[in-house]
Design a protein around this motif. Structure first.
Motif, PDB file in Angstrom:
ATOM      1  N   GLY A  87       0.802  -1.213   0.000  1.00 18.88           N
ATOM      2  CA  GLY A  87       0.000   0.000   0.000  1.00 18.88           C
ATOM      3  C   GLY A  87       0.834   1.262   0.000  1.00 18.88           C
ATOM      4  N   ILE A  88       1.889   1.267   0.805  1.00 18.31           N
ATOM      5  CA  ILE A  88       2.701   2.478   0.947  1.00 18.31           C
ATOM      6  C   ILE A  88       3.704   2.626  -0.190  1.00 18.31           C
ATOM      7  N   LEU A  89       4.368   1.529  -0.571  1.00 16.37           N
ATOM      8  CA  LEU A  89       5.413   1.617  -1.591  1.00 16.37           C
ATOM      9  C   LEU A  89       4.849   1.537  -3.002  1.00 16.37           C
ATOM     10  N   GLN A  90       4.118   0.458  -3.294  1.00 12.05           N
ATOM     11  CA  GLN A  90       3.693   0.233  -4.672  1.00 12.05           C
ATOM     12  C   GLN A  90       2.436   1.005  -5.050  1.00 12.05           C
ATOM     13  N   ASN A  91       1.620   1.381  -4.089  1.00 12.98           N
ATOM     14  CA  ASN A  91       0.440   2.180  -4.409  1.00 12.98           C
ATOM     15  C   ASN A  91       0.713   3.662  -4.167  1.00 12.98           C
ATOM     16  N   MET A  92       0.832   4.050  -2.900  1.00 13.23           N
ATOM     17  CA  MET A  92       1.015   5.471  -2.588  1.00 13.23           C
ATOM     18  C   MET A  92       2.332   6.013  -3.140  1.00 13.23           C
ATOM     19  N   GLY A  93       3.438   5.360  -2.847  1.00  5.21           N
ATOM     20  CA  GLY A  93       4.747   5.879  -3.236  1.00  5.21           C
ATOM     21  C   GLY A  93       4.915   5.966  -4.739  1.00  5.21           C
ATOM     22  N   PHE A  94       4.656   4.878  -5.437  1.00  5.62           N
ATOM     23  CA  PHE A  94       4.852   4.840  -6.888  1.00  5.62           C
ATOM     24  C   PHE A  94       3.960   5.846  -7.595  1.00  5.62           C
ATOM     25  N   ILE A  95       2.664   5.787  -7.305  1.00  6.67           N
ATOM     26  CA  ILE A  95       1.722   6.642  -8.025  1.00  6.67           C
ATOM     27  C   ILE A  95       1.944   8.115  -7.704  1.00  6.67           C
ATOM     28  N   THR A  96       2.224   8.426  -6.445  1.00  7.67           N
ATOM     29  CA  THR A  96       2.457   9.825  -6.067  1.00  7.67           C
ATOM     30  C   THR A  96       3.686  10.391  -6.775  1.00  7.67           C
ATOM     31  N   LEU A  97       4.770   9.639  -6.775  1.00  6.58           N
ATOM     32  CA  LEU A  97       5.998  10.119  -7.414  1.00  6.58           C
ATOM     33  C   LEU A  97       5.830  10.271  -8.923  1.00  6.58           C
ATOM     34  N   VAL A  98       5.149   9.319  -9.552  1.00  3.20           N
ATOM     35  CA  VAL A  98       4.905   9.426 -10.995  1.00  3.20           C
ATOM     36  C   VAL A  98       4.043  10.645 -11.298  1.00  3.20           C
ATOM     37  N   THR A 175      10.026   4.046  -9.720  1.00  7.90           N
ATOM     38  CA  THR A 175      10.257   2.651 -10.118  1.00  7.90           C
ATOM     39  C   THR A 175      11.116   1.921  -9.089  1.00  7.90           C
ATOM     40  N   LEU A 176      12.053   2.639  -8.475  1.00  9.03           N
ATOM     41  CA  LEU A 176      12.883   2.022  -7.433  1.00  9.03           C
ATOM     42  C   LEU A 176      12.055   1.711  -6.189  1.00  9.03           C
ATOM     43  N   VAL A 177      11.130   2.622  -5.850  1.00  8.77           N
ATOM     44  CA  VAL A 177      10.232   2.386  -4.718  1.00  8.77           C
ATOM     45  C   VAL A 177       9.341   1.178  -4.998  1.00  8.77           C
ATOM     46  N   TRP A 178       8.812   1.102  -6.207  1.00  8.62           N
ATOM     47  CA  TRP A 178       7.984  -0.049  -6.601  1.00  8.62           C
ATOM     48  C   TRP A 178       8.785  -1.343  -6.494  1.00  8.62           C
ATOM     49  N   THR A 179      10.036  -1.299  -6.936  1.00 10.35           N
ATOM     50  CA  THR A 179      10.891  -2.484  -6.875  1.00 10.35           C
ATOM     51  C   THR A 179      11.123  -2.922  -5.439  1.00 10.35           C
ATOM     52  N   ALA A 180      11.318  -1.969  -4.539  1.00 10.25           N
ATOM     53  CA  ALA A 180      11.495  -2.295  -3.120  1.00 10.25           C
ATOM     54  C   ALA A 180      10.270  -3.024  -2.578  1.00 10.25           C
ATOM     55  N   GLY A 181       9.081  -2.560  -2.984  1.00  9.93           N
ATOM     56  CA  GLY A 181       7.863  -3.247  -2.567  1.00  9.93           C
ATOM     57  C   GLY A 181       7.783  -4.653  -3.111  1.00  9.93           C
ATOM     58  N   LEU A 182       8.199  -4.834  -4.363  1.00  9.95           N
ATOM     59  CA  LEU A 182       8.141  -6.163  -4.967  1.00  9.95           C
ATOM     60  C   LEU A 182       9.097  -7.136  -4.289  1.00  9.95           C
ATOM     61  N   ILE A 183      10.267  -6.657  -3.897  1.00 10.42           N
ATOM     62  CA  ILE A 183      11.219  -7.516  -3.185  1.00 10.42           C
ATOM     63  C   ILE A 183      10.599  -8.017  -1.884  1.00 10.42           C
ATOM     64  N   HIS A 184       9.892  -7.135  -1.178  1.00  9.50           N
ATOM     65  CA  HIS A 184       9.194  -7.559   0.044  1.00  9.50           C
ATOM     66  C   HIS A 184       8.116  -8.596  -0.282  1.00  9.50           C
ATOM     67  N   VAL A 185       7.395  -8.376  -1.381  1.00  6.77           N
ATOM     68  CA  VAL A 185       6.349  -9.312  -1.796  1.00  6.77           C
ATOM     69  C   VAL A 185       6.941 -10.688  -2.078  1.00  6.77           C
ATOM     70  N   ARG A 186       8.079 -10.719  -2.769  1.00  6.15           N
ATOM     71  CA  ARG A 186       8.703 -12.006  -3.127  1.00  6.15           C
ATOM     72  C   ARG A 186       9.204 -12.764  -1.903  1.00  6.15           C
ATOM     73  N   ARG A 187       9.568 -12.044  -0.873  1.00  5.72           N
ATOM     74  CA  ARG A 187      10.066 -12.690   0.339  1.00  5.72           C
ATOM     75  C   ARG A 187       8.929 -13.217   1.212  1.00  5.72           C
ATOM     76  N   HIS A 188       7.720 -12.753   0.939  1.00  4.65           N
ATOM     77  CA  HIS A 188       6.598 -13.048   1.835  1.00  4.65           C
ATOM     78  C   HIS A 188       5.902 -14.357   1.457  1.00  4.65           C
ATOM     79  N   HIS A 189       5.482 -15.113   2.449  1.00  2.00           N
ATOM     80  CA  HIS A 189       4.694 -16.327   2.246  1.00  2.00           C
ATOM     81  C   HIS A 189       3.235 -15.987   2.547  1.00  2.00           C
ATOM     82  N   TRP A 190       2.429 -15.918   1.489  1.00  2.00           N
ATOM     83  CA  TRP A 190       1.055 -15.460   1.622  1.00  2.00           C
ATOM     84  C   TRP A 190       0.185 -16.478   2.349  1.00  2.00           C
ATOM     85  N   ARG A 191      -0.699 -15.962   3.188  1.00  2.00           N
ATOM     86  CA  ARG A 191      -1.678 -16.799   3.876  1.00  2.00           C
ATOM     87  C   ARG A 191      -3.070 -16.633   3.271  1.00  2.00           C
ATOM     88  N   GLY A 192      -3.378 -15.429   2.807  1.00  2.00           N
ATOM     89  CA  GLY A 192      -4.694 -15.164   2.239  1.00  2.00           C
ATOM     90  C   GLY A 192      -4.654 -15.114   0.719  1.00  2.00           C
TER      91      GLY A 192
END
Length: 312
Positions: A87-98, A175-192
């Motif tokens: 929410g903060i990196l890939q939504n708010m951060g990316f879209i706001t900066l763009v 794009t760098l902020v978005w990438t940081a969010g994606l790295i967190h996503v890849r490390r995460h094991h989803w439950r939902g």
């Protein structure tokens, strides 16, 4: 890559080609057209308030979609950190900066720069996730960086043009902020379920955007004209809401390399739509940069597909 949300892994090996291609075409068209739409919207509203309004509409749209699909539920406790991260990196951060960056440059060029994120993922994944930097991944990254260099060629760029460095710098930072969010996503094991979490990811961005925009910008400066209402409805409900759900459906329906192609399709639509709607004329550096970045995304996608096939 989502213009308003994350690309996340999903389960399943079967592909629904027809539905997948329809969803890819829809998202590529809507997200590409959204660049000139955003450019026009900034004539009616300050950038942070514009971002807040579109995210509010996107959040409402996603809650309605999740409710209609019967998947609206509270996120699992283990998923909450990554919900806020996205929410903060890939939504708010990316879209706001763009959005801020688009004040200083043509919409078509902004579309090209905003979709360089798949290029940054390669070195970031090697550095933080221990993924192998294969020859083809390195080649794809090199092509993407060459595309950036073509757009910002020190010899040909007019560095005295107002906002050139600021606008380009903000979008590359996005794009760098978005990438940081994606790295967190890849490390995460989803439950939902991924789709059921998107409304909460969007909502988490609203918690920060609303007070920030109200403090830093003046709501009375927004011109509430019919054209702006149509503009923000498209950018919010469709680009920031419906398209995010469609992208998740496409990811579930198609292989990764096809999704890489869709990442290159969005800036192509952005260039064309900006020319048709705003009468922008992309220069040779923009076209060369787009071709190199698009080729780099494709090479990275092919490399990821090859590695996934070898791991089976």
């Amino acid at each position: 890559m989502s213009h308003a949300g994350p690309v996340m892994p999903t389960a399943g090996t079967g592909y629904a080609w027809r539905n997948g291609y329809l969803l890819v075409a829809f998202t590529a068209l809507a997200w590409g057209i959204n660049f000139p739409i955003m450019k026009m919207g900034l004539a009616y509203s300050p950038p942070l308030l514009y971002t807040t309004l579109r995210m509010l509409l996107g959040t409402l749209t996603m809650f309605v979609i999740a409710r209609m699909m019967g998947i609206l539920r509270m996120p699992h406790r283990a998923d909450i950190p990554v919900v806020f991260s996205v929410g903060i990196l890939q939504n708010m951060g990316f879209i706001t900066l763009v959005t801020f960056g688009m004040q200083y440059m043509p919409a078509g060029r902004a579309a090209i720069l905003a979709y360089t994120s798949p290029i940054w993922v390669v070195p970031a994944a090697a550095l933080f996730l221990g993924e192998r930097l294969t020859l083809f991944r390195a080649l794809g990254t090199g092509l993407g960086l060459s595309g950036l260099l073509a757009i910002f060629n020190p010899v040909t760029v007019d560095w005295h043009a107002e906002g050139m460095l600021i606008g380009g710098g903000l979008i590359v930072l996005a794009t760098l902020v978005w990438t940081a969010g994606l790295i967190h996503v890849r490390r995460h094991h989803w439950r939902g379920d991924v789709l059921s979490l998107i409304p909460w990811q969007l909502l988490s961005s609203i918690f920060f955007l609303v007070p920030l925009s109200l403090v830093l910008e003046d709501v009375s400066t927004i011109r509430w004209e019919p054209a702006f209402l149509v503009n923000i409805l498209f950018s919010g409900a469709i680009a920031s809401g419906l398209c995010v759900a469609a992208q998740v459906g496409a990811i579930r329906s198609l292989p990764a390399v096809t999704m890489s192609l869709s990442s290159a399709a969005v800036p192509a639509v952005g260039l064309i739509s900006a020319a048709l709607i705003l009468n922008e004329q992309p220069g040779v550096p923009d076209l060369v940069g787009f071709c190199l970045i698009g080729l780099g995304i494709l090479v990275v996608g092919l490399a990821d597909r090859r590695q996934a096939t070898m791991c089976r």
